[in-house]
Design a protein around this motif. Sequence first.
Motif, short mmCIF file in Angstrom:
data_model
loop_
_atom_site.label_atom_id
_atom_site.label_comp_id
_atom_site.label_asym_id
_atom_site.label_seq_id
_atom_site.Cartn_x
_atom_site.Cartn_y
_atom_site.Cartn_z
N ILE A 1 0.83 -1.20 0.00
CA ILE A 1 0.00 0.00 0.00
C ILE A 1 0.87 1.26 0.00
CG2 ILE A 1 -1.70 1.32 1.32
CD1 ILE A 1 -2.84 -1.34 2.31
N SER A 2 1.91 1.25 0.82
CA SER A 2 2.76 2.44 0.93
C SER A 2 3.45 2.75 -0.39
CB SER A 2 3.80 2.24 2.04
OG SER A 2 3.17 2.08 3.29
N ARG A 3 3.93 1.75 -1.08
CA ARG A 3 4.63 1.99 -2.35
C ARG A 3 3.66 2.48 -3.41
NH1 ARG A 3 9.10 -1.73 -4.66
NH2 ARG A 3 9.48 0.33 -5.58
N LYS A 4 2.42 1.94 -3.40
CA LYS A 4 1.42 2.41 -4.37
C LYS A 4 1.01 3.86 -4.08
CE LYS A 4 -1.17 0.44 -6.95
NZ LYS A 4 -1.30 0.43 -8.42
N GLN A 5 0.92 4.20 -2.79
CA GLN A 5 0.43 5.52 -2.41
C GLN A 5 1.51 6.59 -2.39
OE1 GLN A 5 -2.45 4.03 -2.96
NE2 GLN A 5 -3.41 5.53 -1.60
N SER A 6 2.76 6.18 -2.43
CA SER A 6 3.86 7.13 -2.28
C SER A 6 3.97 8.10 -3.45
CB SER A 6 5.18 6.38 -2.10
OG SER A 6 5.52 5.67 -3.29
#
Length: 563
Positions: free
Chosen positions: A492-497
Amino acid sequence: MLPLELLKFSQHLETNYAPSKEEIQIISELLDGPSLKLDVLMLEIRKLQDELGQKWEEHTTLDSQIAEYRALITSPIRCIPEDILREIFVRCLPQDHPAPMHDTYGPILLLRICSKWREIALSTPQLWTSIHISIPRSTSYHSQDETEVDDYNVKVAKTVKKCASAVDSWLARSGACPLDISLFSYGMIDSTYCEEIFTVVRKYSMHWKKLDFVCPADCFQTFASLSPSDVPLLKILTIKADHNWGENQSFLWTNCGIFEASKLREVSLSEVNEDPTSLPFKWSQLTSLTLLKVGRLHNPPNNRRLFDILRQCVNLVACRIELPSTLPIAMLTPEDHLSDDPIPLLLLQNLALNDGGSDITIFLGRLLVPALENFEFFGGSRMADTLSTQLGPFLSRVSPTLRTFITDSKIFVGNDFLDCLQACTHLTTLSIQHLSSYTRPNQATSLVKMNDDFLSCFTSPNENGEYLCPLLETFDCRASPAFTDPGLHRFISRKQSGSIPDISKLKRVAIPFNRKEMVPLTEELEKYVKQGFCFDVTYRSSHYFHTPLSFLDGLPRTALEFP
């Protein structure tokens, strides 16, 4: 106050000192006066308590009287015009299924509030235009004792009679409004019970708009004589001819005049035992078609009949098909190879296929679906070693318009699933379910693993520098995922970054875990949630159970949550 003479004994208070007989007599005499004063005080307290009680009673009575009159001027609900109140009542009805005959749902719930609401509800036809009817089983499987079974059947018979009367009263209140009716029979039923309900429902055929029936085929005999003119408003028809528990299914669907209804646009047939090409539907006017376990599409399997039907359905927008059971290429009839002409479904936006195990290459190869946006694919046994060779070309062809892909990862082996997803370059929604029960021999070890490595494929490029489904915004996984909490957080973090070029941010992630939460993620992802991201991850599953005679039988599981 206590006499001063008692003070000389104060040094012995709260000690183990034992007074002498003379001291006991002195202390007793000194306490006589204070004891009398104490009794007087108690009498005064009781008098005051009685007076206070009377004052509270007066206060409560006056407060109640004032509240009744104040409600006339301060209660907002009393000021709402009746026509607006009727509209509010209509909005209280279930939105995703017909209203059940249950007092926790509207409209019945609205009858239990006050006499005014009851009067308004009973005189509002729109409140009574949808109904879900559940017919209980006619034989109890809880007991083999003949006496208990007979008692149970008597109870069911009385329940059905009351139900039929209630249905008649319900539908009569709908006036001339179009009707949405669903009927569900549970387990072994006596066809006379269905007939009793069907006879009541038939009285209102001129107002049918949507029918959804799950019951044995013989029960439809009541509707056999209906003609298209008897159902002038019928638009949506769903029929599942449920198992008849050994009874002879003598009903012929070709005799169903309602299939020729002039306004019929959406048809769903399941377990109908006749060749669908013989059914008198006006195929060209249908916008939605579902065929599951239908007649000679399965016995014997025949692709040509399916092709014939689809070629006539030129206006389809949604289609759900259960393909014939395993059919080797060598067994195809000459007619199945007569023409390689495409099947043009130019308006089709939603396609769902349940593969019985046959080679789907021919079927998918003939489909011409330039507007396809949503594709569902489920299946059982596999004939070919890989699904990617069958699905891959089709997914690549529809990739420019395809936005949603729903499937079961367990029907894929090896890299099949990843290869298929690689072809879905414009996919925005991926839903991975767990609906297929079949596992091919020696397949278990090569099944796609729903683990952290799978998630990393969406945020790490392959050898060609390409990302899997780069436009993915909604990820829904219900296939017993083995994602770890840190792995999910990393995904999720990599997609949202926003640090990866051309990679869309997530809008929603939905995952029901069958385990406890190991690492709390809600706080970690709070900043994304504030930006509009929906984190729908649960760690507990809930089940709803109800009695055999429940009027909620047959409703979607999501509907079985009481308000």
